[in-house]
Write an enzyme that holds these catalytic residues in place. Structure first.
Site, PDB file in Angstrom:
ATOM      1  N   ASN A 250      -6.588   0.384   0.171  1.00 48.79           N
ATOM      2  CA  ASN A 250      -5.863   0.787  -1.048  1.00 48.79           C
ATOM      3  C   ASN A 250      -6.202  -0.099  -2.252  1.00 48.79           C
ATOM      4  O   ASN A 250      -5.485  -0.124  -3.239  1.00 48.79           O
ATOM      5  CB  ASN A 250      -4.353   0.730  -0.791  1.00 48.79           C
ATOM      6  CG  ASN A 250      -3.652   2.050  -1.084  1.00 48.79           C
ATOM      7  OD1 ASN A 250      -2.435   2.114  -1.008  1.00 48.79           O
ATOM      8  ND2 ASN A 250      -4.374   3.077  -1.416  1.00 48.79           N
TER       9      ASN A 250
ATOM     10  N   THR B 177       0.834  -1.214   0.000  1.00 47.18           N
ATOM     11  CA  THR B 177       0.000   0.000   0.000  1.00 47.18           C
ATOM     12  C   THR B 177       0.862   1.254   0.000  1.00 47.18           C
ATOM     13  O   THR B 177       2.069   1.201   0.235  1.00 47.18           O
ATOM     14  CB  THR B 177      -0.934   0.037   1.231  1.00 47.18           C
ATOM     15  OG1 THR B 177      -0.124   0.231   2.402  1.00 47.18           O
ATOM     16  CG2 THR B 177      -1.727  -1.246   1.378  1.00 47.18           C
ATOM     17  N   CYS B 178       0.190   2.409  -0.182  1.00 52.81           N
ATOM     18  CA  CYS B 178       0.911   3.686  -0.243  1.00 52.81           C
ATOM     19  C   CYS B 178       1.114   4.313   1.128  1.00 52.81           C
ATOM     20  O   CYS B 178       1.287   5.523   1.234  1.00 52.81           O
ATOM     21  CB  CYS B 178       0.146   4.652  -1.136  1.00 52.81           C
ATOM     22  SG  CYS B 178       0.499   4.342  -2.847  1.00 52.81           S
ATOM     23  N   ASP B 179       1.048   3.526   2.174  1.00 54.09           N
ATOM     24  CA  ASP B 179       1.206   4.046   3.523  1.00 54.09           C
ATOM     25  C   ASP B 179       2.539   3.552   4.081  1.00 54.09           C
ATOM     26  O   ASP B 179       2.830   2.352   4.038  1.00 54.09           O
ATOM     27  CB  ASP B 179       0.043   3.526   4.380  1.00 54.09           C
ATOM     28  CG  ASP B 179       0.039   4.118   5.765  1.00 54.09           C
ATOM     29  OD1 ASP B 179       1.019   4.805   6.127  1.00 54.09           O
ATOM     30  OD2 ASP B 179      -0.939   3.887   6.487  1.00 54.09           O
TER      31      ASP B 179
END
Ligand SMILES: *Cc1c(COP(=O)(O)O)cnc(C)c1O
Length: 408
Positions: A396, A357-359
């Site tokens: 996401n 994910t983009c976290d």
């Protein structure tokens, strides 16, 4: 019997030792590694592989060591329907904590041929969440369920909305040294326990038992000893004050899994439990346990794929297609740590492994020992069956790992 070890046997033993296979921790074999890679190529990644033979082994191990204790598998540890089915076939009962979990188990039992079915729901299900919404109580009442409670407001709700339930008082017990503590959220204080039971009887409700939970992955066995003593004291006082018998003792979950060699063996705990139960309770006391982690943790493996690679701060960084919002969610919610392992051999470097994910929170580890990996290489984590896939999200746009069953 021949006690002399041959050179071959000694060498084999040394090799096993070196590979760490006899430290009591469950490690997958080389043959299993081949199978996992084949499955990943066939099914795509990430896959969450459930070994049903291991589930059955764990169930047998529990029963053999605690023969007087009836198993109620805590469905929240892994609510996969096929796991419920396999354990049901082994003779397990179930601990559920929500209406959907109740229905997973109930529907499964209902579909069984009549002769294999138990009509008496208590034999198969305990609803062990002390806090139940009114809608849930109304839905549950017609099943005459066995339910836990730990406060007076819940008793009032039970009297109005589920008067046919059998009650089990959950008491607060020491959780010292458990990986996940539960005593700040659940359990009546021992000092108010007898009053709560008396209040329930006065309301016309029936208290059948006492339960506790020493905290999950409990490695301090003293917690169990103290909890058993507290339970016995409460049961005796209830009998003295009301003349009524408490028939059920539910010793909860918390049975530790050997994630590391330092975790003391379950056998030692079982011996202690058997002795204390014998010392403190009458022979006809029905003893229940709600193991979750113990039955599923080492029965599952996740296989993921390297989808990206970078060097940051002088360290190789791998991006894989499973992470802490998914199968590795236990690293957050369960305070567990799952080493990321490679099928490839070779000189290792300290590496970071990130989820998809983009976290930035989606970081599995900053210190995996991994050989040089390429995009497309597979990695895996063992002993990841409890509190992992069950708390996976769709964050996401990445769905939970695909479940694959072996030895069903
Ligand atoms: C979570 C839970 C369990 C299972 O605990 P484990 O530590 O996984 O064995 C059992 N009983 C209750 C009430 C629980 O909340």
């Amino acid at each position: 019997m021949n006690h002399v070890m041959t050179k071959v046997a000694i060498d084999a033993m040394k090799k096993r030792k070196k590979k760490g296979t006899d430290d009591g921790v469950h490690h997958i074999s080389d043959a299993r590694k081949e199978l996992l890679q084949d499955l990943a190529r066939e099914q795509g990644t990430p896959i969450f592989v459930i070994d049903h033979e291991k589930l059955r082994d764990n169930y047998r191990e529990f029963r053999e060591n605690l023969p007087k204790v009836q198993v109620y598998f805590a469905v929240k540890a892994n609510s996969n329907l096929e796991i419920v089915k396999t354990l049901y076939q082994m003779g397990s009962s179930f601990d559920v904590a929500s209406m959907p979990e109740f229905m997973i188990v109930y529907e499964n039992i209902r579909k069984m041929p009549a002769k294999e079915r138990q009509d008496w729901i208590w034999d198969k299900i305990i609803y062990a969440n002390t806090i139940k919404p009114i809608e849930t109580l109304e839905a549950l009442d017609k099943y005459n369920p066995l339910v836990t409670f730990d406060n007076i407001e819940e008793l009032k709700k039970l009297r109005r909305h589920a008067p046919h339930a059998g009650l089990v008082l959950r008491i607060r017990v020491p959780n010292t040294g458990s990986l996940v503590e539960l005593s700040s959220k659940f359990g009546a204080h021992p000092g108010e326990s007898v009053d709560l039971i008396v209040a329930a009887f006065d309301m016309g409700l029936v208290v059948e038992g006492i339960s506790f939970h020493v905290g999950s992955q409990c490695t301090n066995f003293e917690n169990y000893v103290q909890a058993l003593q507290l339970s016995a004291d409460i049961i005796n006082e209830v009998e003295t004050r009301t003349g009524r018998k408490i028939r059920i003792l539910d010793i909860g979950g918390g049975f530790p899994v050997k994630y590391h060699p330092e975790v003391k063996s379950f056998k030692i705990l079982a011996k202690q439990l058997n002795a204390e139960i014998k010392r403190l309770f009458p022979k006809d006391m029905q003893i229940l346990a709600e193991p979750g982690r113990f039955l599923v943790a080492n029965a599952c493996t996740v296989v993921a794929k390297v989808v990206g690679k970078a060097f940051r701060d002088g360290k190789p960084c791998y991006y894989i297609n499973d992470g802490v919002y998914h199968t590795y969610s236990g690293q957050v919610f369960d305070h567990s740590n799952y080493p990321v392992l490679s099928f490839k051999e070779g000189e290792t470097h300290i590496s970071a492994v990130f989820g998809p994910t983009c976290d930035a929170f989606d970081t599995i580890t900053l210190s995996a020992e991994l050989p040089d990996l390429d995009i497309g290489d597979l990695v895996y984590s063992e002993n990841i069956g409890a509190y992992s896939h069950a708390s996976s999200t769709y964050f996401n746009g990445f769905p939970p790992a695909k479940v694959v069953h072996i030895n069903k």
